[in-house]
Design an enzyme around this catalytic site. Structure first.
Site, mmCIF file in Angstrom:
data_model
loop_
_atom_site.group_PDB
_atom_site.id
_atom_site.type_symbol
_atom_site.label_atom_id
_atom_site.label_comp_id
_atom_site.label_asym_id
_atom_site.label_seq_id
_atom_site.Cartn_x
_atom_site.Cartn_y
_atom_site.Cartn_z
ATOM 1 C CG ASP A 30 -64.037 -43.594 46.612
ATOM 2 O OD1 ASP A 30 -63.302 -42.970 45.827
ATOM 3 O OD2 ASP A 30 -64.773 -44.544 46.253
ATOM 4 C CG HIS A 100 -61.314 -37.196 42.081
ATOM 5 N ND1 HIS A 100 -61.797 -37.012 40.803
ATOM 6 C CD2 HIS A 100 -60.874 -38.472 42.132
ATOM 7 C CE1 HIS A 100 -61.658 -38.137 40.115
ATOM 8 N NE2 HIS A 100 -61.086 -39.034 40.899
HETATM 9 P P1 AMP Z 1 -61.013 -41.875 39.696
HETATM 10 O O1 AMP Z 1 -60.994 -43.285 39.185
HETATM 11 O O2 AMP Z 1 -59.688 -41.351 40.122
HETATM 12 O O3 AMP Z 1 -61.715 -40.942 38.724
HETATM 13 O O4 AMP Z 1 -61.864 -41.918 41.034
HETATM 14 C C1 AMP Z 1 -63.236 -41.728 41.090
HETATM 15 C C2 AMP Z 1 -63.671 -42.186 42.446
HETATM 16 O O5 AMP Z 1 -64.974 -41.682 42.686
HETATM 17 C C3 AMP Z 1 -63.744 -43.707 42.589
HETATM 18 O O6 AMP Z 1 -62.880 -44.110 43.635
HETATM 19 C C4 AMP Z 1 -65.211 -43.951 42.908
HETATM 20 O O7 AMP Z 1 -65.398 -44.993 43.833
HETATM 21 C C5 AMP Z 1 -65.648 -42.612 43.465
HETATM 22 N N1 AMP Z 1 -67.066 -42.327 43.341
HETATM 23 C C6 AMP Z 1 -67.853 -42.498 42.269
HETATM 24 N N2 AMP Z 1 -69.099 -42.084 42.533
HETATM 25 C C7 AMP Z 1 -69.100 -41.613 43.805
HETATM 26 C C8 AMP Z 1 -70.089 -41.053 44.669
HETATM 27 N N3 AMP Z 1 -71.364 -40.874 44.271
HETATM 28 N N4 AMP Z 1 -69.727 -40.699 45.920
HETATM 29 C C9 AMP Z 1 -68.456 -40.894 46.337
HETATM 30 N N5 AMP Z 1 -67.479 -41.411 45.570
HETATM 31 C C10 AMP Z 1 -67.792 -41.764 44.323
#
Ligand code: AMP
Ligand code: ZN
Length: 114
Positions: A30, A100
């Site tokens: 993440d 995810h």
């Molecule tokens: P959610 O709030 O469950 O939709 O989680 C989305 C997650 O994606 C968050 O924890 C973000 O920090 C993570 N995230 C967003 N953009 C990226 C990225 N480019 N690479 C890795 N993680 C990401």
């Protein structure tokens, strides 16, 4: 899906800290980790939310959970414990609309979650 961030990471069109890749799943760190281990496990196939799962996706989701447990074990978190989370839609705080599974480990967690 053309404009999906996680589809692009799976296709390696944008960089990701990929820790596992196979025919059906990708796992990557993440970008804003909330624990010493914070890995996201996704299917390569675009599915927007848990609401979009069908009966045919049961094995796929099981593979996601199993991969989370293997990564946790590989990193030495099995005995101490870890958390896995799927957020679905706005009330749960979902921000990326490609399903995810969060794997969080390496610190004590609180309950109930906020
Ligand atoms: P959610 O709030 O469950 O939709 O989680 C989305 C997650 O994606 C968050 O924890 C973000 O920090 C993570 N995230 C967003 N953009 C990226 C990225 N480019 N690479 C890795 N993680 C990401
Ligand atoms: Zn996608």
């Amino acid at each position: 899906m053309a404009d999906c961030l996680f589809c692009k990471i799976a296709a390696r069109e944008i960089p990701g800290d990929i820790v596992h890749a196979d025919e059906r799943l990708i796992a990557f760190g993440d970008i804003n980790p909330q624990a010493p281990t914070h890995v996201l496990i996704i299917p390569r196939r675009h599915i927007s939310t848990l609401n979009d799962l069908t009966a045919g996706d049961t094995d796929l989701v099981g593979e996601m959970v199993h991969l989370a447990s293997r990564i946790a074990a590989d990193r030495g978190h099995a005995a101490a414990g870890y958390r896995t989370v799927f957020n679905c839609n706005a009330a749960a705080g979902q921000t990326v609309f490609h399903i995810h599974l969060h794997l969080l480990a390496g610190r004590d967690m609180t309950w109930p979650p906020g």
